[in-house]
Design an enzyme around this catalytic site. Structure first.
Site, short mmCIF file in Angstrom:
data_model
loop_
_atom_site.label_atom_id
_atom_site.label_comp_id
_atom_site.label_asym_id
_atom_site.label_seq_id
_atom_site.Cartn_x
_atom_site.Cartn_y
_atom_site.Cartn_z
N ASP A 128 0.83 -1.22 0.00
CA ASP A 128 0.00 0.00 0.00
C ASP A 128 0.86 1.27 0.00
OD1 ASP A 128 0.95 -0.13 2.62
OD2 ASP A 128 -1.03 -0.03 3.57
N LYS A 159 9.31 -0.02 -4.93
CA LYS A 159 8.18 -0.94 -5.10
C LYS A 159 7.23 -0.42 -6.19
CE LYS A 159 7.30 -4.21 -3.01
NZ LYS A 159 7.69 -5.63 -3.22
P1 NAD Z 1 11.32 -9.69 4.53
O1 NAD Z 1 12.33 -8.60 4.53
O2 NAD Z 1 10.93 -10.35 5.82
O3 NAD Z 1 11.79 -10.86 3.54
C1 NAD Z 1 12.38 -10.62 2.30
C2 NAD Z 1 12.99 -11.91 1.79
O4 NAD Z 1 13.52 -11.67 0.49
C3 NAD Z 1 14.14 -12.44 2.65
O5 NAD Z 1 14.03 -13.83 2.84
C4 NAD Z 1 15.37 -12.10 1.82
O6 NAD Z 1 16.46 -13.00 2.04
C5 NAD Z 1 14.82 -12.21 0.42
N1 NAD Z 1 15.61 -11.41 -0.56
C6 NAD Z 1 15.98 -10.11 -0.43
N2 NAD Z 1 16.70 -9.74 -1.50
C7 NAD Z 1 16.74 -10.82 -2.33
C8 NAD Z 1 17.34 -11.06 -3.60
N3 NAD Z 1 18.04 -10.10 -4.24
N4 NAD Z 1 17.18 -12.27 -4.16
C9 NAD Z 1 16.49 -13.26 -3.52
N5 NAD Z 1 15.95 -13.09 -2.31
C10 NAD Z 1 16.06 -11.88 -1.72
O7 NAD Z 1 10.05 -9.08 3.80
P2 NAD Z 1 8.49 -9.30 4.07
O8 NAD Z 1 8.04 -8.37 5.13
O9 NAD Z 1 8.22 -10.75 4.17
O10 NAD Z 1 7.91 -8.75 2.69
C11 NAD Z 1 7.78 -9.62 1.57
C12 NAD Z 1 7.20 -8.84 0.40
O11 NAD Z 1 5.92 -8.31 0.77
C13 NAD Z 1 8.04 -7.65 -0.02
O12 NAD Z 1 8.01 -7.57 -1.44
C14 NAD Z 1 7.35 -6.44 0.60
O13 NAD Z 1 7.55 -5.30 -0.17
C15 NAD Z 1 5.90 -6.89 0.56
N6 NAD Z 1 5.02 -6.33 1.60
C16 NAD Z 1 5.35 -6.41 2.91
C17 NAD Z 1 4.45 -5.93 3.89
C18 NAD Z 1 4.77 -6.03 5.36
O14 NAD Z 1 4.02 -5.51 6.17
N7 NAD Z 1 5.85 -6.69 5.78
C19 NAD Z 1 3.25 -5.37 3.49
C20 NAD Z 1 2.94 -5.29 2.12
C21 NAD Z 1 3.84 -5.80 1.19
O1 TDX Z 2 11.06 1.43 16.08
C1 TDX Z 2 10.08 1.81 15.42
N1 TDX Z 2 9.29 2.82 15.91
C2 TDX Z 2 8.22 3.32 15.25
O2 TDX Z 2 7.55 4.23 15.74
C3 TDX Z 2 9.74 1.25 14.14
C4 TDX Z 2 10.56 0.14 13.56
C5 TDX Z 2 8.64 1.76 13.48
N2 TDX Z 2 7.92 2.77 14.00
C6 TDX Z 2 6.75 3.29 13.26
C7 TDX Z 2 7.01 3.67 11.82
C8 TDX Z 2 5.70 3.33 11.15
O3 TDX Z 2 4.81 4.42 11.26
O4 TDX Z 2 5.81 2.21 13.21
C9 TDX Z 2 5.15 2.16 11.95
C10 TDX Z 2 5.41 0.81 11.31
O5 TDX Z 2 6.79 0.78 10.96
P1 TDX Z 2 7.45 -0.47 10.19
O6 TDX Z 2 7.19 -1.71 10.99
O7 TDX Z 2 8.85 -0.12 9.84
O8 TDX Z 2 6.51 -0.59 8.91
P2 TDX Z 2 6.14 0.46 7.73
O9 TDX Z 2 7.16 1.50 7.57
O10 TDX Z 2 4.72 0.88 7.94
O11 TDX Z 2 6.25 -0.54 6.46
C11 TDX Z 2 5.69 -1.87 6.53
O12 TDX Z 2 4.45 -1.94 5.88
C12 TDX Z 2 4.41 -1.84 4.48
C13 TDX Z 2 6.66 -2.89 5.91
O13 TDX Z 2 7.93 -2.79 6.55
C14 TDX Z 2 6.79 -2.70 4.43
O14 TDX Z 2 7.61 -3.72 3.87
C15 TDX Z 2 5.41 -2.79 3.82
O15 TDX Z 2 5.47 -2.52 2.45
#
Ligand code: NAD
Ligand code: TDX
Length: 342
Positions: A128, A159
């Protein structure tokens, strides 16, 4: 007959949950996890499925064209789901380069392989954050699939660039793509740099809980299993060339999340410490999931009040998982498991 599905980034947080979801829900499919094992990838997360006959782990970089093409030649995948990415906004502010490389060029390499060898579906896991942010004083506004792309951080810009490239490959080359844009996920196996696991682990150690700025920034939280189910539906029944927003209408201010975690763990709110704000900090994310609900019947199953309890319990019951991360020991795991196999 079952499908062969390449899941990139399957050793990370959402990717690993998706691997488990697919192995449970589609036992006839073959799941190939392609992951570079960066600092965010943890092979021990996948240890419970490593010996399944329909699962294979391959350590490779999605930017490595030879490795990616070689895997396509061996496995003839039907579907690719691209989770692999640099995912942490704060790191992208420190060092954008690797975000552009993995998130954009890696996506290109994966799609070029799909074009070269043929594919039923290429699915891009997006976020998002590509829509930028919404004002705090307009709770009536939500991100829909037609909201203009308007990014804030190098992470979200990378992204968004990838999303545009995915749509361009569909229009120009006819590649059968789909994109999901999900809100913030939480649940098991999330790397402890992200808000919820970081706060749980710091609170358990009675360490300060660093809230950026006033803590009033709003995120829209979804339990990770609900995100996995949404992707499962999109790759099977979603329309080619379409974007689907994924979210469960669960907006919360950061400060309230941190207070809730203190409450769940019986820790004092006095641990909360306000620190300097994130540069360019997005104010509010809020997804309108009407399209995926209408077209694919998807609805989130886990209420936040249950999901956060499950998540806190998971971190309490799986100390080994995050303690090896904090000590750095997990980065030796691949060597230990595979060092003498090659
Ligand atoms: P993460 O950082 O936990 O995991 C990323 C994974 O990708 C890891 O296992 C890492 O080793 C692998 N990776 C990184 N670079 C690479 C490369 N060059 N080649 C192969 N593998 C590689 O991330 P996540 O939180 O699980 O997010 C996964 C996907 O979902 C991402 O594309 C992120 O943008 C998207 N996303 C995450 C959230 C969230 O809240 N975490 C929300 C919406 C979308
Ligand atoms: O120590 C902290 N203190 C704090 O206040 C951290 C790590 C974060 N924050 C705040 C920043 C954001 O407003 O909390 C909120 C959430 O932070 P993150 O966990 O870093 O997430 P965000 O930046 O919202 O992004 C996440 O959601 C969308 C994921 O990391 C992304 O990969 C995804 O695309």
């Amino acid at each position: 007959m079952g499908k062969t599905i390449i899941v990139t980034g399957g050793a990370g947080f959402i990717g690993s949950n998706f691997v488990f979801h697919m192995l449970d829900g589609h036992p006839d499919d073959r799941i190939i996890c392609l992951d570079k094992l960066t600092y965010a990838g943890n092979l021990s997360t996948l240890c419970s499925v490593m010996d399944r006959p329909n699962f294979r782990f391959v350590k490779a970089d999605i930017c490595d064209r030879n490795a990616v093409n070689g895997l396509f030649e061996e496995e003839h995948p039907d579907i690719v789901v691209n989770f692999a990415a640099e995912s942490h906004v704060d790191r992208s502010i420190e060092d954008p380069g690797v975000f552009l490389r993995t998130n954009i060029l890696g996506t290109q390499v994966m799609m070029d392989a799909c074009r070269k060898y043929g594919i039923e579906r290429y699915h891009q896991v997006s976020t998002d954050e590509v829509y930028g942010d919404l004002p705090l004083d307009r709770p009536d506004l939500f991100f829909t699939e037609t909201t203009p792309i308007h990014t804030s951080s190098p992470y979200s810009a990378s992204k968004a660039s990838a999303d545009l490239l995915v749509l361009a490959y569909h229009r120009t080359f006819g590649l059968p793509v789909s994109i999901s844009r999900c809100s913030n996920n939480y649940g098991p196996y999330q790397f402890p740099e992200k808000l919820i696991p970081l706060m749980i682990i710091n609170a358990l150690h009675d360490k300060p809980l660093p809230v950026y700025g006033d803590g009033l920034n709003v995120r829209d939280w979804l339990y990770v299993e609900d995100h996995c189910e949404a992707i499962d539906r999109i790759i099977h029944d979603g329309r080619v060339g379409e974007v689907y927003n994924v979210g469960g209408h669960n907006e919360m201010a950061n400060i309230d999340i941190v207070k809730l975690i203190c409450h769940e763990l019986g820790k004092p709110e006095s641990l909360i410490t306000h620190v300097a704000d994130r540069k360019g900090h997005d104010l509010r994310y809020a997804i309108d999931p009407a399209k995926i609900s209408r077209e694919l019947g998807w609805l989130p199953k886990t209420k936040f009040s249950d999901g956060i309890k499950k998540t806190v319990a998971w971190y309490l019951n799986n100390r080994d998982w995050w303690e090896t991360i904090i000590s750095g020991e997990y980065q030796n795991y691949y060597e230990k498991m595979y060092g003498n196999r090659v």
